[in-house]
Structures are given as C-alpha cells and as structure tokens.
Design a protein around this motif. Sequence first.
Motif, PDB file in Angstrom:
ATOM      1  N   THR A 227       0.828  -1.211   0.000  1.00  0.00           N
ATOM      2  CA  THR A 227       0.000   0.000   0.000  1.00  0.00           C
ATOM      3  C   THR A 227       0.860   1.258   0.000  1.00  0.00           C
ATOM      4  OG1 THR A 227      -0.171  -0.093   2.402  1.00  0.00           O
ATOM      5  CG2 THR A 227      -1.982  -1.079   1.125  1.00  0.00           C
ATOM      6  N   THR A 228       2.136   1.134   0.454  1.00  0.00           N
ATOM      7  CA  THR A 228       3.006   2.310   0.547  1.00  0.00           C
ATOM      8  C   THR A 228       4.296   2.200  -0.269  1.00  0.00           C
ATOM      9  OG1 THR A 228       4.037   1.408   2.537  1.00  0.00           O
ATOM     10  CG2 THR A 228       2.153   2.911   2.848  1.00  0.00           C
ATOM     11  N   SER A 229       4.406   1.179  -1.124  1.00  0.00           N
ATOM     12  CA  SER A 229       5.619   1.069  -1.950  1.00  0.00           C
ATOM     13  C   SER A 229       5.294   0.498  -3.327  1.00  0.00           C
ATOM     14  CB  SER A 229       6.662   0.185  -1.251  1.00  0.00           C
ATOM     15  OG  SER A 229       6.215  -1.153  -1.185  1.00  0.00           O
ATOM     16  N   ASP A 230       6.108   0.890  -4.297  1.00  0.00           N
ATOM     17  CA  ASP A 230       5.942   0.453  -5.676  1.00  0.00           C
ATOM     18  C   ASP A 230       6.523  -0.948  -5.842  1.00  0.00           C
ATOM     19  OD1 ASP A 230       5.303   0.577  -8.372  1.00  0.00           O
ATOM     20  OD2 ASP A 230       6.887   2.012  -8.892  1.00  0.00           O
ATOM     21  N   ARG A 231       6.091  -1.664  -6.887  1.00  0.00           N
ATOM     22  CA  ARG A 231       6.697  -2.963  -7.202  1.00  0.00           C
ATOM     23  C   ARG A 231       8.046  -2.714  -7.858  1.00  0.00           C
ATOM     24  NH1 ARG A 231       2.398  -3.168 -11.064  1.00  0.00           N
ATOM     25  NH2 ARG A 231       1.313  -4.568  -9.651  1.00  0.00           N
ATOM     26  N   VAL A 232       8.932  -3.707  -7.762  1.00  0.00           N
ATOM     27  CA  VAL A 232      10.248  -3.624  -8.386  1.00  0.00           C
ATOM     28  C   VAL A 232      10.335  -4.719  -9.439  1.00  0.00           C
ATOM     29  CG1 VAL A 232      12.744  -3.730  -8.003  1.00  0.00           C
ATOM     30  CG2 VAL A 232      11.261  -2.741  -6.246  1.00  0.00           C
ATOM     31  N   CYS A 233      10.754  -4.333 -10.636  1.00  0.00           N
ATOM     32  CA  CYS A 233      10.851  -5.282 -11.754  1.00  0.00           C
ATOM     33  C   CYS A 233      12.315  -5.601 -12.042  1.00  0.00           C
ATOM     34  CB  CYS A 233      10.225  -4.683 -13.013  1.00  0.00           C
ATOM     35  SG  CYS A 233       8.507  -4.162 -12.812  1.00  0.00           S
ATOM     36  N   SER A 234      12.539  -6.761 -12.638  1.00  0.00           N
ATOM     37  CA  SER A 234      13.884  -7.164 -13.050  1.00  0.00           C
ATOM     38  C   SER A 234      13.785  -7.814 -14.432  1.00  0.00           C
ATOM     39  CB  SER A 234      14.463  -8.155 -12.039  1.00  0.00           C
ATOM     40  OG  SER A 234      15.774  -8.521 -12.409  1.00  0.00           O
ATOM     41  N   LEU A 235      14.844  -7.672 -15.213  1.00  0.00           N
ATOM     42  CA  LEU A 235      14.852  -8.276 -16.547  1.00  0.00           C
ATOM     43  C   LEU A 235      14.852  -9.796 -16.454  1.00  0.00           C
ATOM     44  CD1 LEU A 235      17.409  -6.060 -18.505  1.00  0.00           C
ATOM     45  CD2 LEU A 235      14.949  -6.240 -18.885  1.00  0.00           C
ATOM     46  N   LEU A 236      14.120 -10.435 -17.355  1.00  0.00           N
ATOM     47  CA  LEU A 236      14.117 -11.902 -17.425  1.00  0.00           C
ATOM     48  C   LEU A 236      15.479 -12.382 -17.903  1.00  0.00           C
ATOM     49  CD1 LEU A 236      10.664 -12.468 -19.142  1.00  0.00           C
ATOM     50  CD2 LEU A 236      11.274 -13.107 -16.811  1.00  0.00           C
ATOM     51  N   SER A 237      15.948 -13.477 -17.362  1.00  0.00           N
ATOM     52  CA  SER A 237      17.207 -14.047 -17.828  1.00  0.00           C
ATOM     53  C   SER A 237      16.966 -14.747 -19.168  1.00  0.00           C
ATOM     54  CB  SER A 237      17.779 -15.024 -16.794  1.00  0.00           C
ATOM     55  OG  SER A 237      16.867 -16.065 -16.561  1.00  0.00           O
ATOM     56  N   THR A 238      18.043 -14.971 -19.887  1.00  0.00           N
ATOM     57  CA  THR A 238      17.994 -15.650 -21.179  1.00  0.00           C
ATOM     58  C   THR A 238      18.797 -16.931 -21.068  1.00  0.00           C
ATOM     59  OG1 THR A 238      17.904 -13.513 -22.293  1.00  0.00           O
ATOM     60  CG2 THR A 238      18.509 -15.394 -23.642  1.00  0.00           C
ATOM     61  N   CYS A 239      18.229 -18.022 -21.530  1.00  0.00           N
ATOM     62  CA  CYS A 239      18.972 -19.284 -21.509  1.00  0.00           C
ATOM     63  C   CYS A 239      20.111 -19.196 -22.520  1.00  0.00           C
ATOM     64  CB  CYS A 239      18.053 -20.459 -21.851  1.00  0.00           C
ATOM     65  SG  CYS A 239      16.752 -20.735 -20.621  1.00  0.00           S
ATOM     66  N   GLN A 240      21.256 -19.745 -22.138  1.00  0.00           N
ATOM     67  CA  GLN A 240      22.427 -19.759 -23.016  1.00  0.00           C
ATOM     68  C   GLN A 240      22.266 -20.842 -24.075  1.00  0.00           C
ATOM     69  OE1 GLN A 240      24.795 -17.308 -22.541  1.00  0.00           O
ATOM     70  NE2 GLN A 240      23.256 -16.657 -21.044  1.00  0.00           N
ATOM     71  N   SER A 241      23.166 -20.872 -25.046  1.00  0.00           N
ATOM     72  CA  SER A 241      23.061 -21.834 -26.149  1.00  0.00           C
ATOM     73  C   SER A 241      23.235 -23.283 -25.674  1.00  0.00           C
ATOM     74  CB  SER A 241      24.095 -21.516 -27.230  1.00  0.00           C
ATOM     75  OG  SER A 241      25.400 -21.593 -26.690  1.00  0.00           O
ATOM     76  N   ASN A 242      23.875 -23.486 -24.527  1.00  0.00           N
ATOM     77  CA  ASN A 242      24.057 -24.841 -23.999  1.00  0.00           C
ATOM     78  C   ASN A 242      23.021 -25.177 -22.917  1.00  0.00           C
ATOM     79  OD1 ASN A 242      25.053 -23.104 -22.051  1.00  0.00           O
ATOM     80  ND2 ASN A 242      26.781 -24.401 -21.512  1.00  0.00           N
ATOM     81  N   GLU A 243      21.913 -24.416 -22.885  1.00  0.00           N
ATOM     82  CA  GLU A 243      20.850 -24.616 -21.909  1.00  0.00           C
ATOM     83  C   GLU A 243      19.496 -24.672 -22.612  1.00  0.00           C
ATOM     84  OE1 GLU A 243      22.398 -22.192 -17.994  1.00  0.00           O
ATOM     85  OE2 GLU A 243      21.513 -21.005 -19.602  1.00  0.00           O
ATOM     86  N   PHE A 244      18.515 -25.225 -21.901  1.00  0.00           N
ATOM     87  CA  PHE A 244      17.128 -25.188 -22.362  1.00  0.00           C
ATOM     88  C   PHE A 244      16.286 -24.608 -21.229  1.00  0.00           C
ATOM     89  CE2 PHE A 244      17.384 -29.168 -20.094  1.00  0.00           C
ATOM     90  CZ  PHE A 244      16.134 -29.347 -19.522  1.00  0.00           C
ATOM     91  N   GLN A 245      15.105 -24.111 -21.571  1.00  0.00           N
ATOM     92  CA  GLN A 245      14.217 -23.522 -20.573  1.00  0.00           C
ATOM     93  C   GLN A 245      13.460 -24.625 -19.852  1.00  0.00           C
ATOM     94  OE1 GLN A 245      11.769 -19.841 -21.307  1.00  0.00           O
ATOM     95  NE2 GLN A 245      10.128 -21.330 -21.166  1.00  0.00           N
ATOM     96  N   LEU A 246      13.770 -24.795 -18.567  1.00  0.00           N
ATOM     97  CA  LEU A 246      13.115 -25.815 -17.754  1.00  0.00           C
ATOM     98  C   LEU A 246      11.725 -25.348 -17.325  1.00  0.00           C
ATOM     99  CD1 LEU A 246      13.403 -28.558 -16.293  1.00  0.00           C
ATOM    100  CD2 LEU A 246      14.369 -27.307 -14.364  1.00  0.00           C
ATOM    101  N   LEU A 247      11.632 -24.101 -16.844  1.00  0.00           N
ATOM    102  CA  LEU A 247      10.352 -23.519 -16.424  1.00  0.00           C
ATOM    103  C   LEU A 247      10.199 -22.142 -17.059  1.00  0.00           C
ATOM    104  CD1 LEU A 247      10.369 -24.377 -12.603  1.00  0.00           C
ATOM    105  CD2 LEU A 247       8.992 -25.453 -14.373  1.00  0.00           C
TER     106      LEU A 247
END
Length: 179
Positions: free
Chosen positions: A59-79
């Motif tokens: 009620t007295t503070s704003d939300r804080v946002c953060s950039l989404l991470s990006t999966c690297q070429s040797n990774e896949f998106q699990l969730l």
Amino acid sequence: GEYVNSPCTKSQDTDCRMCHECDSKLEYETIQCGLYSDRECALLTNCSLAEYTIVPSTTTSDRVCSLLSTCQSNEFQLLPPTFTSDRECMAISTCLLYEHEVVAPTLTSDRLCSCVGPDDVLVQYDIQLVELENSIRFADETQRLDFVKDVVDSFVDSIGITLLSVLTQEQLESIASGA
C-alpha cells in the motif's frame, strides 16, 4: 479519515475533507493523510513483457521489476517465466560414451539419450565404437575407470547394454586401458 482543508476563522467554520483513497490495483500511497494534508498516490510500475516482479507492491511502496534471464546456447528452458518469477534454465544433457542421442534438445526440452539398443544398425555401432575408442583413448585414467564402472553398473542393473554383446572382451579391455 479526514484532514483540515482550511482552519476556522471568525467568519468561516473549519473546512474538513475526506482523505483521498489510493486505488490499490493501480496506485500506492506516497504521502499519508495528515491533519492538514491529503493523502497522495502514485501509479504502480508495470513490468514489461521482458521483466518479472522481484518485489511486489504494498500500500506504501511500488513494485520492483527485473529483466528476465535468457537461456544460453548450452541450456534449455526448464520452467517458463511468470509475472512473479524468472525463467529457469538448465544445462543440456550430454550423452555418455556408450549412449546415442534419441531426441535432439529444443529451446524448452533436454536432449534424450539412450543406451545402444538391439535395433540399432551395425554400421552405427561401428561408427560409435570408433568414436568411443577415440574418446577413451584421449581420456585420463579417471574417465576410463568411470566408463568401465558405468558399463559394469549398467550390466549389473540388468539394463542389458547391447554394447557389451557388440564388443569383444579384448576390445573392452583395449578401450578401458586406453590402448
């Protein structure tokens, strides 16, 4: 609550007003309603599609946002990401020396490996055996011992690696010794 908009004078009564209410879905309170001042509100920050909320609004503070991470070429998106969580990435599996790739990895799924099976073509065995021999030839002692342990464990666990029926005892000993 109320606040005093203008105090009383000889010719006028005290002018009190209702405190403004912040719309909790769109705003947060920046200044409290006081004796002589109205409540002040500010618009909540909206996270973009490339962001997620790391600190929710109150009620007295704003939300804080953060950039989404990006999966690297040797990774896949699990969730996948949500409004309140980042995406989770995981390293793509590497097939073991005696396995082959059954399903290639995608952006959202891991590689699927399988032990060499009875339906595999003999030519594939020959190619894999050459690759296997080359991989082990350049492996250190620990990696060679791990390979033999994996093969023996798989055999003991009754997985029945067909590779054992393709390799002669001499070839297995040769591979294990790195010769």
